[in-house]
Enzyme design. Structure first.
Site: not given
Ligand code: 5RP
Length: 232
Positions: A32, A84, A97, A106
């Site tokens: 995302t 994020d 996360k 992050e």
């Molecule tokens: O925390 C994260 C990475 O460490 C990502 O933001 C989380 O895994 C969501 O990922 P996606 O947008 O691919 O579902």
């Protein structure tokens, strides 16, 4: 394009409306967040002035390829806004996360920002955190002892669930910071703050994927459109 990707792009496009000229941005990790990077790059290439701190080597690479100007927290220790993704978000905007393994950077970047906006699709919204396994970043030294200490700590919090060392291509997954990740399946985490405190008391735990009190808004894309959840 599949529906899931359309939702990610819709959430990313909405988050872009919060970005102002001259902002110092934290730039998240995951599929995302990558849609946000693509849209941000288009703006930057049209002359919109922003600078970003990426939350992973993966995001740094994509930003460099697409032309998003980058800085570091050494050069730019205070950021205006972080955008994020998340694996789970609940009603008070606490998050899980770290599904992509970037939780440590992050969290450092989010904590250095005046505000954080999460972008996600409706499937990430939960009543109680914990359906998604909680990533716990641990020092490689003493892995067995740290896992045992985590088991003990979580049982004292009234939680139970399997701990699994995250693997990639048959070997332990190593984060950008050189650590391992243990994924903890609890099913439900009724009190994320208590669990957070208990995990931080363990010396081998470097960070965990519970983000509490860091998010101001969550832009949620569903098939009915976009809604924004604000912290109560
Ligand atoms: O925390 C994260 C990475 O460490 C990502 O933001 C989380 O895994 C969501 O990922 P996606 O947008 O691919 O579902």
């Amino acid at each position: 394009m599949d529906e899931a990707r359309k939702l990610k792009i819709a959430a990313a496009a909405e988050a872009l409306t919060y970005v102002r000229q001259g902002m110092r941005l934290g730039i998240g990790t995951g599929s995302t967040a990558e849609e946000f990077v693509r849209l941000l790059a288009e703006k930057a290439n049209e002359g919109f002035r922003i600078i970003g701190v990426p939350t992973s080597e993966r995001t740094a690479k994509l930003c460099s390829e697409l032309g998003v100007p980058l800085t570091t927290l050494e050069e730019t220790p205070h950021l205006d806004l972080t955008v994020d993704g998340a694996d789970e978000v609940n009603g008070d905007l606490s998050l899980i996360k770290g599904g992509g393994g970037a939780l440590l950077r992050e969290k450092i970047v989010a904590a250095a920002s005046d505000s954080m906006i999460v972008i996600a699709d409706e499937s990430k919204v939960v009543e109680t955190l914990g359906r998604f396994p909680l990533p716990i970043e641990v020092n490689r030294f003493g892995l067995g002892a740290t896992m045992r200490a985590i088991e003990l700590a979580v049982s004292q919090c009234g939680l139970a669930g399997g701990l699994i060392l995250r693997l990639k291509d048959g070997a332990p997954f190593v984060t950008d910071g050189g650590h391992y990740i243990v994924d903890a399946s609890f099913g439900r985490i009724p009190d994320p703050k208590i669990l957070s405190t208990a995990l931080f008391a363990i010396p081998g735990v470097v960070e965990h994927g519970l983000f509490i009190g860091l998010t101001q808004a969550a832009v949620i894309a569903g098939t009915d459109g976009i809604r924004t959840m604000n912290r109560p």
